[in-house]
Write a protein that holds these residues in place. Structure first.
Motif, PDB file in Angstrom:
ATOM      1  N   ALA B  41       0.840  -1.194   0.000  1.00 49.56           N
ATOM      2  CA  ALA B  41       0.000   0.000   0.000  1.00 49.56           C
ATOM      3  C   ALA B  41       0.873   1.240   0.000  1.00 49.56           C
ATOM      4  N   PRO B  42       0.671   2.114  -0.958  1.00 51.97           N
ATOM      5  CA  PRO B  42       1.527   3.285  -1.027  1.00 51.97           C
ATOM      6  C   PRO B  42       1.230   4.300   0.065  1.00 51.97           C
ATOM      7  N   MET B  43       2.250   4.908   0.558  1.00 51.14           N
ATOM      8  CA  MET B  43       2.108   5.975   1.555  1.00 51.14           C
ATOM      9  C   MET B  43       3.080   7.073   1.193  1.00 51.14           C
ATOM     10  N   ASP B  44       2.779   8.251   1.617  1.00 48.04           N
ATOM     11  CA  ASP B  44       3.742   9.334   1.498  1.00 48.04           C
ATOM     12  C   ASP B  44       4.867   9.106   2.490  1.00 48.04           C
ATOM     13  N   LEU B  45       6.059   9.320   2.055  1.00 48.16           N
ATOM     14  CA  LEU B  45       7.157   9.044   2.969  1.00 48.16           C
ATOM     15  C   LEU B  45       8.435   9.714   2.515  1.00 48.16           C
ATOM     16  N   ALA B  46       9.187  10.132   3.464  1.00 47.46           N
ATOM     17  CA  ALA B  46      10.538  10.559   3.121  1.00 47.46           C
ATOM     18  C   ALA B  46      11.340   9.297   2.894  1.00 47.46           C
ATOM     19  N   ALA B  47      12.224   9.337   1.969  1.00 50.38           N
ATOM     20  CA  ALA B  47      13.040   8.145   1.809  1.00 50.38           C
ATOM     21  C   ALA B  47      14.496   8.519   1.657  1.00 50.38           C
ATOM     22  N   ALA B  48      14.900   8.755   0.451  1.00 50.21           N
ATOM     23  CA  ALA B  48      16.323   8.702   0.168  1.00 50.21           C
ATOM     24  C   ALA B  48      17.170   9.746   0.851  1.00 50.21           C
ATOM     25  N   ALA B  49      16.700  10.976   0.878  1.00 51.27           N
ATOM     26  CA  ALA B  49      17.600  12.049   1.289  1.00 51.27           C
ATOM     27  C   ALA B  49      17.723  12.193   2.799  1.00 51.27           C
ATOM     28  N   THR B  50      16.979  11.407   3.533  1.00 53.96           N
ATOM     29  CA  THR B  50      16.991  11.561   4.980  1.00 53.96           C
ATOM     30  C   THR B  50      17.702  10.377   5.612  1.00 53.96           C
ATOM     31  N   PRO B  51      18.066  10.539   6.868  1.00 54.26           N
ATOM     32  CA  PRO B  51      18.679   9.385   7.552  1.00 54.26           C
ATOM     33  C   PRO B  51      17.760   8.166   7.497  1.00 54.26           C
ATOM     34  N   ALA B  52      16.461   8.418   7.625  1.00 59.13           N
ATOM     35  CA  ALA B  52      15.514   7.302   7.527  1.00 59.13           C
ATOM     36  C   ALA B  52      15.623   6.656   6.157  1.00 59.13           C
ATOM     37  N   GLY B  53      15.788   7.508   5.171  1.00 61.40           N
ATOM     38  CA  GLY B  53      15.910   7.016   3.806  1.00 61.40           C
ATOM     39  C   GLY B  53      17.147   6.162   3.639  1.00 61.40           C
ATOM     40  N   LYS B  54      18.215   6.607   4.257  1.00 59.14           N
ATOM     41  CA  LYS B  54      19.438   5.806   4.164  1.00 59.14           C
ATOM     42  C   LYS B  54      19.190   4.399   4.675  1.00 59.14           C
ATOM     43  N   LYS B  55      18.426   4.375   5.721  1.00 61.65           N
ATOM     44  CA  LYS B  55      18.074   3.085   6.279  1.00 61.65           C
ATOM     45  C   LYS B  55      17.327   2.256   5.221  1.00 61.65           C
ATOM     46  N   ALA B  56      16.421   2.968   4.524  1.00 60.82           N
ATOM     47  CA  ALA B  56      15.629   2.278   3.512  1.00 60.82           C
ATOM     48  C   ALA B  56      16.527   1.627   2.464  1.00 60.82           C
ATOM     49  N   HIS B  57      17.617   2.284   2.154  1.00 53.04           N
ATOM     50  CA  HIS B  57      18.481   1.738   1.113  1.00 53.04           C
ATOM     51  C   HIS B  57      19.297   0.540   1.579  1.00 53.04           C
ATOM     52  N   THR B  58      19.260   0.295   2.852  1.00 54.24           N
ATOM     53  CA  THR B  58      19.923  -0.913   3.291  1.00 54.24           C
ATOM     54  C   THR B  58      18.945  -2.082   3.229  1.00 54.24           C
ATOM     55  N   GLY B  59      17.737  -1.810   2.783  1.00 52.19           N
ATOM     56  CA  GLY B  59      16.761  -2.876   2.635  1.00 52.19           C
ATOM     57  C   GLY B  59      17.136  -3.789   1.487  1.00 52.19           C
ATOM     58  N   VAL B  60      16.273  -4.756   1.232  1.00 54.93           N
ATOM     59  CA  VAL B  60      16.566  -5.716   0.180  1.00 54.93           C
ATOM     60  C   VAL B  60      16.111  -5.147  -1.159  1.00 54.93           C
ATOM     61  N   PRO B  61      17.032  -4.879  -2.074  1.00 52.09           N
ATOM     62  CA  PRO B  61      16.600  -4.345  -3.368  1.00 52.09           C
ATOM     63  C   PRO B  61      15.839  -5.425  -4.134  1.00 52.09           C
ATOM     64  N   LEU B  62      14.607  -5.113  -4.497  1.00 52.57           N
ATOM     65  CA  LEU B  62      13.830  -6.065  -5.285  1.00 52.57           C
ATOM     66  C   LEU B  62      14.280  -6.029  -6.737  1.00 52.57           C
ATOM     67  N   PHE B  63      14.338  -4.833  -7.274  1.00 48.76           N
ATOM     68  CA  PHE B  63      14.796  -4.709  -8.649  1.00 48.76           C
ATOM     69  C   PHE B  63      15.159  -3.264  -8.944  1.00 48.76           C
ATOM     70  N   VAL B  64      15.822  -3.106 -10.076  1.00 51.89           N
ATOM     71  CA  VAL B  64      16.198  -1.784 -10.558  1.00 51.89           C
ATOM     72  C   VAL B  64      15.588  -1.603 -11.938  1.00 51.89           C
ATOM     73  N   GLN B  65      15.133  -0.406 -12.222  1.00 47.49           N
ATOM     74  CA  GLN B  65      14.609  -0.078 -13.552  1.00 47.49           C
ATOM     75  C   GLN B  65      15.534   0.938 -14.213  1.00 47.49           C
ATOM     76  N   ILE B  66      15.986   0.610 -15.422  1.00 46.55           N
ATOM     77  CA  ILE B  66      16.631   1.626 -16.241  1.00 46.55           C
ATOM     78  C   ILE B  66      15.809   1.785 -17.512  1.00 46.55           C
ATOM     79  N   SER B  67      15.986   2.888 -18.185  1.00 50.86           N
ATOM     80  CA  SER B  67      15.129   3.153 -19.329  1.00 50.86           C
ATOM     81  C   SER B  67      15.801   4.120 -20.292  1.00 50.86           C
ATOM     82  N   ASP B  68      15.336   4.097 -21.528  1.00 52.17           N
ATOM     83  CA  ASP B  68      15.713   5.115 -22.499  1.00 52.17           C
ATOM     84  C   ASP B  68      17.218   5.355 -22.550  1.00 52.17           C
ATOM     85  N   THR B  69      17.930   4.296 -22.882  1.00 50.26           N
ATOM     86  CA  THR B  69      19.389   4.405 -22.991  1.00 50.26           C
ATOM     87  C   THR B  69      19.800   4.975 -24.354  1.00 50.26           C
ATOM     88  N   HIS B  70      18.928   4.845 -25.360  1.00 46.94           N
ATOM     89  CA  HIS B  70      19.115   5.493 -26.669  1.00 46.94           C
ATOM     90  C   HIS B  70      20.529   5.366 -27.238  1.00 46.94           C
TER      91      HIS B  70
END
Lengths: 125, 326
Positions: B41-70
């Motif tokens: 369920a989506p929620m509004d949240l601070a993520a990346a730029a905050t200390p809390a966000g840093k914590k988030a990045h230590t989570g388990v990466p499910l996947f990465v999306q890249i696009s439009d490499t042209h």
């Protein structure tokens, strides 16, 4: 339907025709064959510049047997893709051209398959 | 590295049934998905730029999306698209925990040329990620049949460009909306693909998290430029019953996000060049920006799963290339 094979030409080969077409476009008010929305060519060939995401003009009328050349002047690639599959240029990068000879009368609609908002037609009499 | 987040959760779903979920007032950055009982369920949240966000990045990466490499683009908006793709791959490879898979949402090449695909393939091999999944962009199939694209990336979809697979309990659906266009110039799935999608989703539990990915936006971001999919409504009607749906695309080379019910839409930046904001300027052509601004407009999207006392969460984070030092 019988149609001649599409032909890709090098930018240089098409440059004269494109230059003429642009010149003609600049004098559209005095030359009926190049009015903005309905151009008519009696002779065997016409060049349609592609510029600012548009085929110029959007409707071109030619006599059967005429060869139409499109030249992409945009930095973004475009295609000339007939909606009924008759002709297809593939991606034309900047200054690349594509030609097709229309042998039968009819209305031939085409789009850019990269920017399908771009639509135009060739009327063959 | 600059972390950037773009949450505009217009609609916060009713979370009251999920007693374990509490609205966390981080405010500001990113979208966090509470995963509880299989429901994202989506929620509004601070993520990346905050200390809390840093914590988030230590989570388990499910996947990465890249696009439009042209790959093949060489105009002034970015004369080195190979370089910026390699830089992006470097960032993905540097992630502390490797994502299990990577999605490329199309426009791998600029002109669908074999040599461009060869180069792209070679560069993408630099990714230290096990699985690469792709969907075609319109630049990849300008020959009309996608011969070069499907030769390399057609196996999973039997040369159709649409297919599905499962990964860590999430059902992924790759979609192709660039090979037939609706009158009016929008992308389209077409009847055959829609029938396949309906059948593919039928019988799956509504609690299965769904990630649908394709090239063109699956809602109308800007109709005059064709930034949408004409028959997306029908596809979304099959997705609506699921508790968590994440819809990812590229094509517009910038981030736009919205949330509708349990469906979160997110467009990714490209790695090649920026495009103008919807309706700004005459046409959606490559945007030339000052060299020092370009890296901030290119990058990738990562989706991570985080475990914490409230349950499991998934966050979408957009990462841009690091600034260049003259």
């Amino acid at each position: 339907m019988i149609a001649d094979t599409p032909r890709r030409s090098a930018p240089l080969q098409a440059s004269l025709a494109a230059a003429l077409a642009l010149l003609c476009g600049g004098a559209a008010l005095t030359i009926a064959a190049c009015s903005p929305n309905t151009a008519q060519a009696q002779a065997g060939s016409v060049t349609i510049p592609i510029k600012n995401f548009a085929y110029m003009p959007m409707t071109v009328t030619v006599a059967a047997g005429s060869t139409v050349t499109w030249k992409n002047l945009d930095g973004e690639p475009h295609t000339v893709t007939s909606t009924d599959g008759l002709f297809r240029s593939g991606a034309l990068d900047q200054d690349e051209s594509f030609s097709f000879k229309f042998t039968k009368p009819g209305v031939y609609k085409y789009i850019c398959s990269i920017h399908p908002k771009m639509r135009a037609e060739i009327v063959v009499k | 590295m600059t972390k950037d987040t773009n949450a505009h959760a217009a609609d916060t779903p009713d979370l009251s049934r999920r007693g374990a979920l509490r609205c966390m007032a981080f405010g500001g950055a990113g979208t966090l998905f509470m995963l509880s009982g299989g429901v994202l369920a989506p929620m509004d949240l601070a993520a990346a730029a905050t200390p809390a966000g840093k914590k988030a990045h230590t989570g388990v990466p499910l996947f990465v999306q890249i696009s439009d490499t042209h790959i093949g683009f060489n105009k002034e908006a970015n004369p080195d698209v190979q370089g910026t793709l390699k830089e992006t791959i470097g960032l993905v490879n540097a992630m502390p925990v490797k994502p299990g898979l990577i999605l490329h949402t199309g426009d791998i090449t600029h002109l669908s040329k074999a040599a461009e695909f060869d180069t792209a393939e070679q560069i993408l091999k630099g990714l230290r990620v096990t699985e690469l999944h792709t969907t075609p962009g319109e630049h990849d199939v300008t020959d009309g049949v996608g011969e070069e694209y499907f030769k390399r990336f057609g196996k999973a979809s039997k040369n159709k460009g649409w297919y599905s697979f499962d990964h860590q309990g999430v059902h992924f659906v790759g979609l192709n909306n660039v090979m037939q266009f609706k009158p009016g110039g929008l992308g389209a799935f077409g009847a055959e693909q829609l029938a396949w999608l309906e059948a593919d989703l039928k019988g799956r539990s509504a609690s299965t998290p769904i990630v649908a990915f394709g090239h063109m936006p699956m809602w109308t971001v800007y109709e005059p430029w064709g930034w949408g999919t004409g028959d997306a409504e029908q596809a979304l009607s099959y997705l609506k019953r699921f508790g968590s749906v994440t819809v990812l695309n590229g094509h517009i080379h910038q981030i736009v996000q919205k949330v509708e019910g349990h469906i979160t839409f997110h467009t990714a930046r490209g790695t090649a060049y920026p495009l103008p904001a919807p309706g700004v300027g005459d046409a959606p052509g490559p945007l030339k920006v000052p060299a020092d601004q370009l890296p901030h407009m290119l990058g990738f999207t990562s989706v991570s799963e985080v475990r914490h006392p409230q349950g499991r969460t998934v966050s979408i984070t957009d990462t841009t290339l690091p600034p260049r030092h003259a």
